[in-house]
Enzyme design. Structure first.
Site, PDB file in Angstrom:
ATOM      1  N   CYS A  76       0.837  -1.200   0.000  1.00  0.00           N
ATOM      2  CA  CYS A  76       0.000   0.000   0.000  1.00  0.00           C
ATOM      3  C   CYS A  76       0.874   1.253   0.000  1.00  0.00           C
ATOM      4  N   ASP A  84       2.868   6.604   3.713  1.00  0.00           N
ATOM      5  CA  ASP A  84       4.283   6.334   3.477  1.00  0.00           C
ATOM      6  C   ASP A  84       4.854   5.215   4.351  1.00  0.00           C
ATOM      7  N   CYS A  86       9.830  16.023   6.949  1.00  0.00           N
ATOM      8  CA  CYS A  86       9.366  14.738   7.468  1.00  0.00           C
ATOM      9  C   CYS A  86      10.319  13.627   7.063  1.00  0.00           C
ATOM     10  N   HIS A 139      -5.249   3.736  12.989  1.00  0.00           N
ATOM     11  CA  HIS A 139      -5.392   4.234  11.618  1.00  0.00           C
ATOM     12  C   HIS A 139      -4.324   5.269  11.256  1.00  0.00           C
ATOM     13  N   PRO A 166       2.531  17.314  24.635  1.00  0.00           N
ATOM     14  CA  PRO A 166       1.771  18.293  25.430  1.00  0.00           C
ATOM     15  C   PRO A 166       0.359  17.803  25.721  1.00  0.00           C
ATOM     16  N   ASN A 225       1.076  18.181  -3.402  1.00  0.00           N
ATOM     17  CA  ASN A 225       0.157  19.318  -3.447  1.00  0.00           C
ATOM     18  C   ASN A 225       0.906  20.502  -2.838  1.00  0.00           C
ATOM     19  N   GLY A 262      -0.774  19.470  12.926  1.00  0.00           N
ATOM     20  CA  GLY A 262      -0.472  18.044  12.983  1.00  0.00           C
ATOM     21  C   GLY A 262      -1.596  17.304  13.645  1.00  0.00           C
ATOM     22  N   ARG A 313      -2.615  13.944  12.822  1.00  0.00           N
ATOM     23  CA  ARG A 313      -3.245  13.623  11.533  1.00  0.00           C
ATOM     24  C   ARG A 313      -4.649  13.069  11.698  1.00  0.00           C
ATOM     25  N   ASP A 353      -3.735  25.000   6.239  1.00  0.00           N
ATOM     26  CA  ASP A 353      -2.833  25.447   7.308  1.00  0.00           C
ATOM     27  C   ASP A 353      -1.541  26.065   6.784  1.00  0.00           C
TER      28      ASP A 353
HETATM   29  N1  LIG Z   1       2.081  23.360   6.067  1.00  0.00           N
HETATM   30  C1  LIG Z   1       2.373  22.067   6.285  1.00  0.00           C
HETATM   31  N2  LIG Z   1       3.188  21.437   5.423  1.00  0.00           N
HETATM   32  C2  LIG Z   1       3.453  20.117   5.585  1.00  0.00           C
HETATM   33  C3  LIG Z   1       2.941  19.388   6.676  1.00  0.00           C
HETATM   34  C4  LIG Z   1       2.083  20.097   7.595  1.00  0.00           C
HETATM   35  O1  LIG Z   1       1.567  19.532   8.581  1.00  0.00           O
HETATM   36  N3  LIG Z   1       1.814  21.415   7.353  1.00  0.00           N
HETATM   37  N4  LIG Z   1       3.239  18.056   6.810  1.00  0.00           N
HETATM   38  C5  LIG Z   1       4.462  17.577   6.201  1.00  0.00           C
HETATM   39  C6  LIG Z   1       4.518  16.102   6.161  1.00  0.00           C
HETATM   40  S1  LIG Z   1       4.624  15.280   7.645  1.00  0.00           S
HETATM   41  C7  LIG Z   1       4.526  15.394   4.999  1.00  0.00           C
HETATM   42  S2  LIG Z   1       4.694  13.691   5.067  1.00  0.00           S
HETATM   43  C8  LIG Z   1       4.413  16.061   3.680  1.00  0.00           C
HETATM   44  C9  LIG Z   1       3.476  15.312   2.744  1.00  0.00           C
HETATM   45  O2  LIG Z   1       3.610  15.755   1.479  1.00  0.00           O
HETATM   46  P1  LIG Z   1       3.074  14.840   0.254  1.00  0.00           P
HETATM   47  O3  LIG Z   1       3.428  13.419   0.480  1.00  0.00           O
HETATM   48  O4  LIG Z   1       3.557  15.451  -0.985  1.00  0.00           O
HETATM   49  O5  LIG Z   1       1.492  14.906   0.393  1.00  0.00           O
HETATM   50  P2  LIG Z   1       0.467  15.860  -0.340  1.00  0.00           P
HETATM   51  O6  LIG Z   1       1.009  17.233  -0.466  1.00  0.00           O
HETATM   52  O7  LIG Z   1      -0.822  15.651   0.330  1.00  0.00           O
HETATM   53  O8  LIG Z   1       0.400  15.333  -1.854  1.00  0.00           O
HETATM   54  C10 LIG Z   1       0.125  14.046  -2.235  1.00  0.00           C
HETATM   55  C11 LIG Z   1      -0.612  14.119  -3.568  1.00  0.00           C
HETATM   56  O9  LIG Z   1      -0.330  12.942  -4.328  1.00  0.00           O
HETATM   57  C12 LIG Z   1      -1.494  12.520  -5.015  1.00  0.00           C
HETATM   58  N5  LIG Z   1      -1.321  11.070  -5.253  1.00  0.00           N
HETATM   59  C13 LIG Z   1      -1.605  10.058  -4.410  1.00  0.00           C
HETATM   60  N6  LIG Z   1      -1.223   8.881  -4.933  1.00  0.00           N
HETATM   61  C14 LIG Z   1      -0.674   9.147  -6.156  1.00  0.00           C
HETATM   62  C15 LIG Z   1      -0.080   8.325  -7.175  1.00  0.00           C
HETATM   63  O10 LIG Z   1       0.015   7.110  -7.054  1.00  0.00           O
HETATM   64  N7  LIG Z   1       0.385   8.954  -8.285  1.00  0.00           N
HETATM   65  C16 LIG Z   1       0.291  10.302  -8.437  1.00  0.00           C
HETATM   66  N8  LIG Z   1       0.797  10.839  -9.540  1.00  0.00           N
HETATM   67  N9  LIG Z   1      -0.259  11.105  -7.478  1.00  0.00           N
HETATM   68  C17 LIG Z   1      -0.735  10.540  -6.365  1.00  0.00           C
HETATM   69  C18 LIG Z   1      -2.611  12.877  -4.075  1.00  0.00           C
HETATM   70  O11 LIG Z   1      -3.809  13.048  -4.812  1.00  0.00           O
HETATM   71  C19 LIG Z   1      -2.108  14.160  -3.413  1.00  0.00           C
HETATM   72  O12 LIG Z   1      -2.612  15.292  -4.057  1.00  0.00           O
HETATM   73  O13 LIG Z   1       3.936  17.384   3.837  1.00  0.00           O
HETATM   74  C20 LIG Z   1       4.680  18.129   4.790  1.00  0.00           C
HETATM   75  N10 LIG Z   1       4.263  19.499   4.672  1.00  0.00           N
HETATM   76  N1  LIG Z   2      -4.374   8.651   9.211  1.00  0.00           N
HETATM   77  C1  LIG Z   2      -3.191   9.203   8.923  1.00  0.00           C
HETATM   78  N2  LIG Z   2      -2.061   8.629   9.383  1.00  0.00           N
HETATM   79  C2  LIG Z   2      -0.869   9.169   9.086  1.00  0.00           C
HETATM   80  C3  LIG Z   2      -0.736  10.315   8.256  1.00  0.00           C
HETATM   81  C4  LIG Z   2      -1.951  10.921   7.798  1.00  0.00           C
HETATM   82  O1  LIG Z   2      -1.934  11.947   7.104  1.00  0.00           O
HETATM   83  N3  LIG Z   2      -3.141  10.337   8.155  1.00  0.00           N
HETATM   84  N4  LIG Z   2       0.485  10.826   7.942  1.00  0.00           N
HETATM   85  C5  LIG Z   2       1.663   9.989   8.184  1.00  0.00           C
HETATM   86  C6  LIG Z   2       2.821  10.893   8.264  1.00  0.00           C
HETATM   87  S1  LIG Z   2       3.518  11.412   6.811  1.00  0.00           S
HETATM   88  C7  LIG Z   2       3.322  11.312   9.429  1.00  0.00           C
HETATM   89  S2  LIG Z   2       4.617  12.381   9.421  1.00  0.00           S
HETATM   90  C8  LIG Z   2       2.802  10.809  10.687  1.00  0.00           C
HETATM   91  C9  LIG Z   2       2.614  11.859  11.744  1.00  0.00           C
HETATM   92  O2  LIG Z   2       2.024  11.230  12.847  1.00  0.00           O
HETATM   93  P1  LIG Z   2       2.573  11.444  14.284  1.00  0.00           P
HETATM   94  O3  LIG Z   2       4.044  11.231  14.328  1.00  0.00           O
HETATM   95  O4  LIG Z   2       1.799  10.589  15.201  1.00  0.00           O
HETATM   96  O5  LIG Z   2       2.323  12.999  14.469  1.00  0.00           O
HETATM   97  P2  LIG Z   2       0.969  13.811  14.617  1.00  0.00           P
HETATM   98  O6  LIG Z   2      -0.220  12.929  14.360  1.00  0.00           O
HETATM   99  O7  LIG Z   2       1.097  15.020  13.787  1.00  0.00           O
HETATM  100  O8  LIG Z   2       0.971  14.286  16.134  1.00  0.00           O
HETATM  101  C10 LIG Z   2       1.491  13.491  17.134  1.00  0.00           C
HETATM  102  C11 LIG Z   2       1.483  14.155  18.472  1.00  0.00           C
HETATM  103  O9  LIG Z   2       2.412  15.238  18.589  1.00  0.00           O
HETATM  104  C12 LIG Z   2       1.966  16.047  19.660  1.00  0.00           C
HETATM  105  N5  LIG Z   2       2.700  17.321  19.657  1.00  0.00           N
HETATM  106  C13 LIG Z   2       2.326  18.523  19.143  1.00  0.00           C
HETATM  107  N6  LIG Z   2       3.320  19.420  19.315  1.00  0.00           N
HETATM  108  C14 LIG Z   2       4.340  18.785  19.948  1.00  0.00           C
HETATM  109  C15 LIG Z   2       5.650  19.175  20.382  1.00  0.00           C
HETATM  110  O10 LIG Z   2       6.088  20.297  20.189  1.00  0.00           O
HETATM  111  N7  LIG Z   2       6.425  18.228  20.970  1.00  0.00           N
HETATM  112  C16 LIG Z   2       5.987  16.956  21.191  1.00  0.00           C
HETATM  113  N8  LIG Z   2       6.820  16.087  21.770  1.00  0.00           N
HETATM  114  N9  LIG Z   2       4.755  16.563  20.801  1.00  0.00           N
HETATM  115  C17 LIG Z   2       3.954  17.451  20.168  1.00  0.00           C
HETATM  116  C18 LIG Z   2       0.480  16.135  19.406  1.00  0.00           C
HETATM  117  O11 LIG Z   2      -0.197  16.449  20.585  1.00  0.00           O
HETATM  118  C19 LIG Z   2       0.150  14.730  18.891  1.00  0.00           C
HETATM  119  O12 LIG Z   2      -0.372  13.914  19.897  1.00  0.00           O
HETATM  120  O13 LIG Z   2       1.545  10.203  10.522  1.00  0.00           O
HETATM  121  C20 LIG Z   2       1.522   9.240   9.494  1.00  0.00           C
HETATM  122  N10 LIG Z   2       0.252   8.594   9.599  1.00  0.00           N
HETATM  123  S1  SF4 Z   3      -1.254   2.568   7.333  1.00  0.00           S
HETATM  124 FE1  SF4 Z   3      -3.047   2.507   5.943  1.00  0.00          FE
HETATM  125  S2  SF4 Z   3      -2.605   3.939   4.269  1.00  0.00           S
HETATM  126 FE2  SF4 Z   3      -0.673   3.517   5.357  1.00  0.00          FE
HETATM  127  S3  SF4 Z   3       0.252   1.853   4.163  1.00  0.00           S
HETATM  128 FE3  SF4 Z   3      -0.943   0.913   5.840  1.00  0.00          FE
HETATM  129  S4  SF4 Z   3      -2.979   0.491   4.951  1.00  0.00           S
HETATM  130 FE4  SF4 Z   3      -1.930   1.910   3.577  1.00  0.00          FE
HETATM  131 MO   LIG Z   4       5.034  13.029   7.302  1.00  0.00          MO
END
Ligand SMILES: Nc1nc2c(c(=O)[nH]1)N[C@H]1C(S)=C(S)[C@@H](COP(=O)(O)OP(=O)(O)OC[C@H]3O[C@@H](n4cnc5c(=O)[nH]c(N)nc54)[C@H](O)[C@@H]3O)O[C@H]1N2
Ligand SMILES: Nc1nc2c(c(=O)[nH]1)N[C@H]1C(S)=C(S)[C@@H](COP(=O)(O)OP(=O)(O)OC[C@H]3O[C@@H](n4cnc5c(=O)[nH]c(N)nc54)[C@H](O)[C@@H]3O)O[C@H]1N2
Ligand code: SF4
Ligand SMILES: [Mo]
Length: 736
Positions: free
Chosen positions: A14, A18, A143, A179, A203, A422, A601, A603, A695
């Site tokens: 999947c 990531d 990230c 999830h 926090p 995006n 954050g 998520r 955001d």
């Molecule tokens: N301001 C702000 N910026 C952030 C964050 C935040 O909390 N705030 N979070 C950061 C974090 S933790 C992360 S991981 C990154 C995530 O950054 P990205 O991983 O780039 O996630 P998105 O920007 O949501 O873009 C993913 C896009 O890919 C498209 N897509 C999905 N699957 C496919 C595919 O198989 N092929 C193609 N061509 N497109 C596909 C989706 O429709 C979606 O629009 O962003 C970071 N940037």
């Molecule tokens: N369903 C779902 N799952 C995901 C994602 C998604 O978009 N959706 N994204 C994936 C990705 S790319 C990422 S990066 C991860 C992120 O997932 P996590 O690493 O779990 O991070 P968050 O869910 O952003 O928030 C986690 C915790 O950080 C706490 N927090 C906020 N500020 C601070 C701080 O300054 N210090 C500390 N120590 N804690 C703080 C918040 O209260 C929260 O409980 O999730 C992954 N899993």
């Molecule tokens: S946690 Fe959910 S979205 Fe992420 S790889 Fe596993 S099944 Fe797919």
């Molecule tokens: Mo992330």
């Protein structure tokens, strides 16, 4: 054309987020009707979340882009015409060549996604390096990619926790759930069931904090100060691994001197935690043999990020947990697979072009310049010069990148390619990103749906999905695990892979000889040559390959740093002109007009980042963006549960519904990431609700809020205010 017989099963990985769960796809008459968790794999089984479960529905959505679209009106006017792939690719190549001819190859910029590794396997970098552009950015800048780059500075690789035998797990905010990053959640729960201890720093009383042996409710953004406190306790109480520290660490005296600036009372004051609790947590971590500190995005996204990441590295090292069983293990290259770092051919990009990489003068940590001193040691220890772990070690700085797009300073970016990302909403300062995008000669987006970013493109090209392409997933070049994914069905319409897109671009730009593969499978056959298996054979024999880990490899090779040791005092940062020792910098500016703090954050379970909001089954579960705050904070701000409100910072406002939750501490508000509504009006001024909800508008990118060394934004603890608003026009949207 059907790829499959009437009913069969395929092994797939999947990529809806990531973390790469192994799933089984049930295929009926060429269509995937269901995916379910793979069972029986000794390492990685029984993992699936709702995003995975609904992935086949998402890929069948009527919102899916199925044909190449060319902009015909003004940029962002929403007027498109359908064109053929050939027409699109020919014109794109021509216009890209014109940009390069006028402004140089560095005017070509690319932004890709977090899971880029599962779609393009380094081919984008390969083409850019051949063309001469260093300007590649990705979500990994905020990230994991940036963490990898900083870890390399301390001990030459980026470790993975040895989750299978660990006895103590420390989570800095990181909060895997049923999830959210399901496999990590299951591994942590599994170890806890075997008696492993859990320490959580958050926090908020998160789901992980509920289950922790020690919970430290630190003030948002103070993780680096907390770790300075832990290190001081560990040294003062002689809880460190003396033999390892003496033999393998450099800069110990200087580091200990720095720790004198952080007595427990000061750390307690900065973090808002009880001094005795802080000491107890440090002791538990240091005295439990086999303890690990898993990666966390929380310390990737702070003004003190470089220091915080270095301090995590330092903690692993001084407690003897580095490359040790049950600790954090340096995997090294996966010898089965040609790594993406090689495919990217960073060696062909000239030093002169590398030096032009945007941001490398001001915030160099994860740029070519910042990582240059690690080239030789990496070659010596790991056998290759370029280790692009998590694809995050040779990036341009996103803020510098978007400034170049907007202002042409120090030179312009004029052609911008977006591959499954995006960007408008996925970095800091959406206002600047928007201005930069409006200033482009050429924007190309390969996407599934018409995102706010795609709405500003010249070409929107239909991307395939992870059920519609094969994949050889090598976990971001960071670990030795490799997982093959079979193609389970044909893509709809004219959807194509990013792999194919880059090969076609290369052909048209004169680099065909460097892209000799006539299919993705042939490319994987080549990458797997060392195993003696073809990709098809590899798929049949493995759902996942996980070579047996060896530990303490440094005893034979040393560490891949300039000194060959763990650098508590960083020679790399020293030479770049930064503080060679970790520190804590206060960024909280008290201002009367902004009495609260917010973090981005936590998520949403239903969505990955900015995606998935077009899937009705998921949208029904969480129809609106939500601010989380407790009742006391709500009373101060005079808002009630369910009301619409806006958060305002010095940079702008975003709107969401108020959700009162007692897990939030006083004065702190959670702002959800990545909201827009695919059913809403597209085009300038609206961007499907992004201007109301995203955001990124209140993610600051001015120097005070940027991490000094990496230049990444601060998402954890920003002054703000909260006010009730009338129900906005975007409330209550519906996705059919
Ligand atoms: N301001 C702000 N910026 C952030 C964050 C935040 O909390 N705030 N979070 C950061 C974090 S933790 C992360 S991981 C990154 C995530 O950054 P990205 O991983 O780039 O996630 P998105 O920007 O949501 O873009 C993913 C896009 O890919 C498209 N897509 C999905 N699957 C496919 C595919 O198989 N092929 C193609 N061509 N497109 C596909 C989706 O429709 C979606 O629009 O962003 C970071 N940037
Ligand atoms: N369903 C779902 N799952 C995901 C994602 C998604 O978009 N959706 N994204 C994936 C990705 S790319 C990422 S990066 C991860 C992120 O997932 P996590 O690493 O779990 O991070 P968050 O869910 O952003 O928030 C986690 C915790 O950080 C706490 N927090 C906020 N500020 C601070 C701080 O300054 N210090 C500390 N120590 N804690 C703080 C918040 O209260 C929260 O409980 O999730 C992954 N899993
Ligand atoms: S946690 Fe959910 S979205 Fe992420 S790889 Fe596993 S099944 Fe797919
Ligand atoms: Mo992330």
């Amino acid at each position: 054309m059907k790829t499959s017989s009437p009913r069969e099963e395929k092994s797939v990985v999947c990529s809806s987020c990531d973390i790469h769960c192994l799933l089984t796809a049930e295929v009926v008459e060429g269509q995937v009707v269901k995916v379910r968790a793979l069972e029986g794999n000794p390492v990685y089984h029984g993992n699936i979340c709702m995003k995975g479960i609904y992935a086949p529905k998402g890929f069948a959505s009527p919102k899916r882009i199925q044909y190449p679209l060319k902009r015909i009106g003004e940029r962002g006017s929403g007027q498109w015409e359908r064109v053929t792939w050939d027409e699109a690719l020919d014109d794109i190549a021509k216009r890209l060549q014109a940009v390069v001819a006028e402004h140089g190859p560095e005017a070509f910029g690319v932004s890709t996604s977090q899971w880029n590794t599962s779609v393009d396997h380094g081919l984008g970098r390969r083409l850019m390096n051949l063309m001469g552009s260093p300007n590649w950015i990705s979500g990994v800048a905020l990230c994991a990619g940036n963490t990898a780059a900083i870890n390399r500075m301390v001990y030459g690789w980026y470790p993975l926790p040895d989750f299978f035998t660990t006895q103590c797990i420390v989570l800095f905010g990181h909060n895997p759930r049923r999830h959210s990053w399901t496999p990590i959640y299951n591994m942590i729960r599994g170890r806890q069931a075997q008696g492993a201890k859990l320490i959580v720093l958050d926090p908020r009383k998160s789901e992980s904090a509920e289950r922790a042996d020690i919970w430290l409710p630190l003030r948002a953004g103070t993780d680096a100060a907390m770790m300075l406190g832990w290190c001081k306790v560990i040294f003062d109480e002689e809880l460190y691994d003396k033999k390892f520290v003496e033999k393998w660490c450099v800069g110990v005296d200087e580091f200990r001197q720095r720790l004198e600036e952080y007595p427990l009372e000061r750390v307690a004051e900065i973090t808002g935690c009880d001094a005795q609790q802080i000491a107890a947590a440090a002791r538990l971590y240091a005295t439990t043999p086999a303890a690990c500190i898993p990666w966390t995005p929380i310390t990737d996204q702070q003004a003190n990020s470089t220091s915080a990441i270095r301090l995590q590295c330092t903690l692993r090292a001084i407690t003897g947990n580095l490359d040790a069983p049950g600790g954090d293990v340096l995997h090294g290259y996966n010898v089965d697979v040609i790594p993406e770092s090689d495919i990217e051919i960073h060696g062909v990009l000239s030093d002169a072009q590398k030096a032009k990489q945007l941001g490398s003068d001001t915030h160099p940590a994860f740029t070519y310049r910042g990582q240059a001193k690690l080239k030789e040691p990496t070659k010596k220890v790991w056998g290759r010069e370029y280790a692009n772990l998590v694809t995050g070690c040779y990036m341009a700085n996103p803020t510098a990148f978007f400034r170049a797009m907007e202002e042409g300073d120090p030179y312009p970016i004029k052609a911008f390619f977006i591959l499954g990302n995006n960007p408008l909403m996925s970095y800091a300062n959406m206002q600047r990103i928007y201005a930069g995008m409006m200033n482009q000669d050429l924007i190309v987006a390969v996407e599934h749906v018409m995102t706010p970013s795609a709405q500003l493109a010249d070409y929107v090209l239909p991307g395939d999905s992870w059920l519609e392409r094969p994949n050889l997933c090598e976990t971001y070049g960071w670990t030795r695990w490799s997982m093959p994914s079979e193609k389970a069905m044909e893509p709809p319409g004219e959807c194509k892979s990013v792999f194919w897109f880059w090969c076609e671009m290369a052909k048209r730009l004169g680099y065909e000889e460097h892209f000799p593969w006539d299919s993705q499978e042939a490319f994987y056959d080549w990458r797997l040559e060392a195993t003696g298996k073809t990709f098809a054979e590899f798929c049949k024999s493995y759902t996942m390959r996980y070579p047996i880990l060896d530990y303490r490899k440094y005893e034979k090779t040393g560490f891949a740093t300039p000194s060959g040791k763990v650098e508590l005092y960083s020679s790399v940062l020293d030479e770049l002109g930064f503080d060679p020792l970790p520190y804590y910098r206060e960024i909280d500016i008290e201002q009367e007009e902004f009495p609260l703090q917010m973090f981005m954050g936590l998520r949403d379970n239903e969505y990955f980042q900015t995606g998935h909001r077009h899937i009705p089954e998921l949208r029904k579960r969480r129809p609106e963006p939500e601010f989380f705050l407790n009742a006391k904070t709500a009373a101060i701000a005079n808002v009630e549960h369910g009301a619409w409100a806006k958060i305002t910072t010095k940079d702008g406002s975003v709107q969401a519904q108020v959700h009162i939750r007692e897990d939030m501490p006083n004065g702190l508000v959670r702002v959800p990431h990545g909201w827009w509504k695919p059913e809403m009006e597209q085009g300038l001024g609206k961007l499907s609700g992004a201007w109301a909800m995203a955001d990124a508008q209140i993610t600051p990118d001015d120097e005070h809020y940027l991490d000094r060394e990496q230049g990444i934004p601060h998402l954890k603890g920003i002054p703000c205010r909260l006010e009730v608003i009338a129900t906005p026009e975007h409330a209550g949207g519906d996705i059919k």
